[in-house]
Design an enzyme around this catalytic site. Structure first.
Site, mmCIF file in Angstrom:
data_model
loop_
_atom_site.group_PDB
_atom_site.id
_atom_site.type_symbol
_atom_site.label_atom_id
_atom_site.label_comp_id
_atom_site.label_asym_id
_atom_site.label_seq_id
_atom_site.Cartn_x
_atom_site.Cartn_y
_atom_site.Cartn_z
ATOM 1 N N GLY A 125 0.822 -1.213 0.000
ATOM 2 C CA GLY A 125 0.000 0.000 0.000
ATOM 3 C C GLY A 125 0.848 1.250 0.000
ATOM 4 N N GLY A 162 -1.172 7.686 0.229
ATOM 5 C CA GLY A 162 -1.251 7.918 1.675
ATOM 6 C C GLY A 162 0.063 7.810 2.419
ATOM 7 C CE1 TYR A 192 -9.194 0.910 8.679
ATOM 8 C CE2 TYR A 192 -9.719 1.736 10.868
ATOM 9 C CZ TYR A 192 -8.847 1.644 9.794
ATOM 10 O OH TYR A 192 -7.621 2.267 9.841
HETATM 11 N N1 LIG Z 1 -5.342 7.547 7.594
HETATM 12 C C1 LIG Z 1 -5.381 7.406 8.904
HETATM 13 O O1 LIG Z 1 -5.660 8.355 9.661
HETATM 14 C C2 LIG Z 1 -5.071 6.059 9.519
HETATM 15 C C3 LIG Z 1 -5.228 5.912 10.903
HETATM 16 C C4 LIG Z 1 -4.927 4.689 11.478
HETATM 17 C C5 LIG Z 1 -4.455 3.655 10.701
HETATM 18 N N2 LIG Z 1 -4.314 3.817 9.354
HETATM 19 C C6 LIG Z 1 -3.835 2.691 8.555
HETATM 20 O O2 LIG Z 1 -2.764 3.126 7.742
HETATM 21 C C7 LIG Z 1 -2.696 2.306 6.564
HETATM 22 C C8 LIG Z 1 -2.569 3.182 5.340
HETATM 23 O O3 LIG Z 1 -3.730 3.977 5.257
HETATM 24 P P1 LIG Z 1 -3.802 5.364 4.440
HETATM 25 O O4 LIG Z 1 -4.592 6.273 5.283
HETATM 26 O O5 LIG Z 1 -2.467 5.754 3.968
HETATM 27 O O6 LIG Z 1 -4.743 4.915 3.229
HETATM 28 P P2 LIG Z 1 -4.780 5.286 1.675
HETATM 29 O O7 LIG Z 1 -4.197 6.630 1.402
HETATM 30 O O8 LIG Z 1 -6.189 5.023 1.276
HETATM 31 O O9 LIG Z 1 -3.788 4.211 1.022
HETATM 32 C C9 LIG Z 1 -4.096 2.851 1.069
HETATM 33 C C10 LIG Z 1 -3.068 2.052 0.313
HETATM 34 O O10 LIG Z 1 -3.487 0.660 0.362
HETATM 35 C C11 LIG Z 1 -3.619 0.162 -0.947
HETATM 36 N N3 LIG Z 1 -4.738 -0.783 -1.074
HETATM 37 C C12 LIG Z 1 -6.030 -0.580 -0.745
HETATM 38 N N4 LIG Z 1 -6.760 -1.657 -1.070
HETATM 39 C C13 LIG Z 1 -5.908 -2.559 -1.626
HETATM 40 C C14 LIG Z 1 -6.068 -3.851 -2.175
HETATM 41 N N5 LIG Z 1 -7.255 -4.447 -2.265
HETATM 42 N N6 LIG Z 1 -4.976 -4.472 -2.664
HETATM 43 C C15 LIG Z 1 -3.772 -3.868 -2.628
HETATM 44 N N7 LIG Z 1 -3.548 -2.652 -2.110
HETATM 45 C C16 LIG Z 1 -4.621 -1.995 -1.630
HETATM 46 C C17 LIG Z 1 -3.869 1.382 -1.827
HETATM 47 O O11 LIG Z 1 -3.484 1.074 -3.145
HETATM 48 P P3 LIG Z 1 -4.133 1.786 -4.422
HETATM 49 O O12 LIG Z 1 -3.233 2.936 -4.758
HETATM 50 O O13 LIG Z 1 -4.112 0.716 -5.430
HETATM 51 O O14 LIG Z 1 -5.522 2.233 -4.024
HETATM 52 C C18 LIG Z 1 -2.981 2.423 -1.159
HETATM 53 O O15 LIG Z 1 -1.655 2.308 -1.609
HETATM 54 C C19 LIG Z 1 -3.939 1.436 6.580
HETATM 55 O O16 LIG Z 1 -3.635 0.139 7.057
HETATM 56 C C20 LIG Z 1 -4.850 2.152 7.572
HETATM 57 O O17 LIG Z 1 -5.787 1.293 8.183
HETATM 58 C C21 LIG Z 1 -4.599 5.006 8.740
#
Ligand SMILES: NC(=O)c1ccc[n+]([C@@H]2O[C@H](COP(=O)([O-])OP(=O)(O)OC[C@H]3O[C@@H](n4cnc5c(N)ncnc54)[C@H](OP(=O)(O)O)[C@@H]3O)[C@@H](O)[C@H]2O)c1
Length: 255
Positions: free
Chosen positions: A12, A16, A167
């Protein structure tokens, strides 16, 4: 930790916080294996890193919503690389991505459980021989403070479904897996920890949920980098961190 000569896989990383972490690791001299579903997004990150004067990362395309996709990614990494020093399991979908309604994966599992937990579980296990051979090595599971007790009579949430619960269940599953795996890995030289990177970072996941971001990807990314590379956590394993600090996960695995 010095990053020269280290190989790091971060799932991922086309968007993000993963994208930020991949760029930082490349800047520090690591060989970075980036991953996502979309080739163009992968190429744009590779170009950005190259333009900044760092070694071009290697992009792996795989959809982790199917177990076959996770197997394909692990096989490709195992075939292409003789070492893997750090595996950051970061790919995930939020409570609203791809719609708030209950959905199932290609294998018939509840979708958030499949993408956020099962894929990382499978990848870690498939990559373990290479991580062990590269020890000292680290696994970092990017979880969340959003944690919901798991109803072991209905893990697929066929009753009372909502995206937030799904989630949060998937995120507590990652943390429980981290604790179990750390026990299994005692003495192997491979550590595994999980964390909540930061609250509501400005990412696609958060914006898709209609939430106003209150943290930056830099804040969350630096917490991930701390667990992945910090000398002070080199011997820590089985722990959950809230940002930079050790914390307690939800103590209630069962509803
Ligand atoms: N954002 C927050 O505030 C927050 C808080 C706590 C924890 N987290 C955790 O941090 C991590 C990253 O989150 P983010 O906020 O950076 O999210 P994001 O910007 O939506 O990025 C998600 C990443 O995961 C990939 N992904 C999603 N579905 C996928 C699939 N089916 N197969 C392969 N890759 C997939 C996406 O790839 P594509 O480019 O192909 O879409 C993207 O690279 C996650 O585990 C999330 O739960 C985030």
């Amino acid at each position: 930790m010095k990053m020269d000569g280290k190989t790091v896989l971060i799932t991922g990383s086309t968007d993000g916080v993963g994208r930020y972490v991949a760029a930082q690791l490349a800047a520090a001299g690591a060989k970075v294996l980036i991953h996502g579903r979309d080739k163009a997004r992968g190429q744009s990150l590779a170009d950005e890193i190259k333009r900044a004067g760092h070694a071009e990362p290697i992009f792996y395309q795989a959809d982790l919503s199917s177990l076959a996709g996770s197997r394909q990614l692990a096989s490709a990494v195992l075939a292409d690389h003789k070492r893997l020093d750090i595996f950051i399991s970061n790919a995930g979908i939020g409570s609203q991505n791809q719609g708030p309604q209950r959905q199932t994966s290609a294998d018939g599992y509840e979708l958030r459980f499949a993408v956020n937990y099962l894929s990382g579980f499978l990848l870690a296990n498939l990559l373990l021989p290479l991580l062990k051979a590269s020890a000292p090595a680290r696994i970092v599971n990017v979880a969340s403070l959003g944690q919901h007790p798991i109803d072991f009579d209905d893990v697929m949430i066929t009753r009372g479904y909502n995206g937030s619960r799904a989630y949060a269940q998937s995120k507590l599953s990652q943390i429980m897996f981290t604790i179990d795996l750390a026990n299994e890995l005692k003495g192997s030289g491979v550590t595994v920890n999980s964390l909540h990177p930061a609250t509501y970072m400005n990412t696609t996941m958060v914006r898709a949920g209609g939430i106003t971001p209150i943290s930056t990807v830099e804040q969350g990314g630096d917490a991930i980098l701390h667990l992945a590379t910090g000398d002070d956590v080199a011997d820590k394993s089985g722990l959950f961190f809230n940002g930079m600090n050790e914390a307690k996960a939800n103590p209630l695995p069962a509803a």
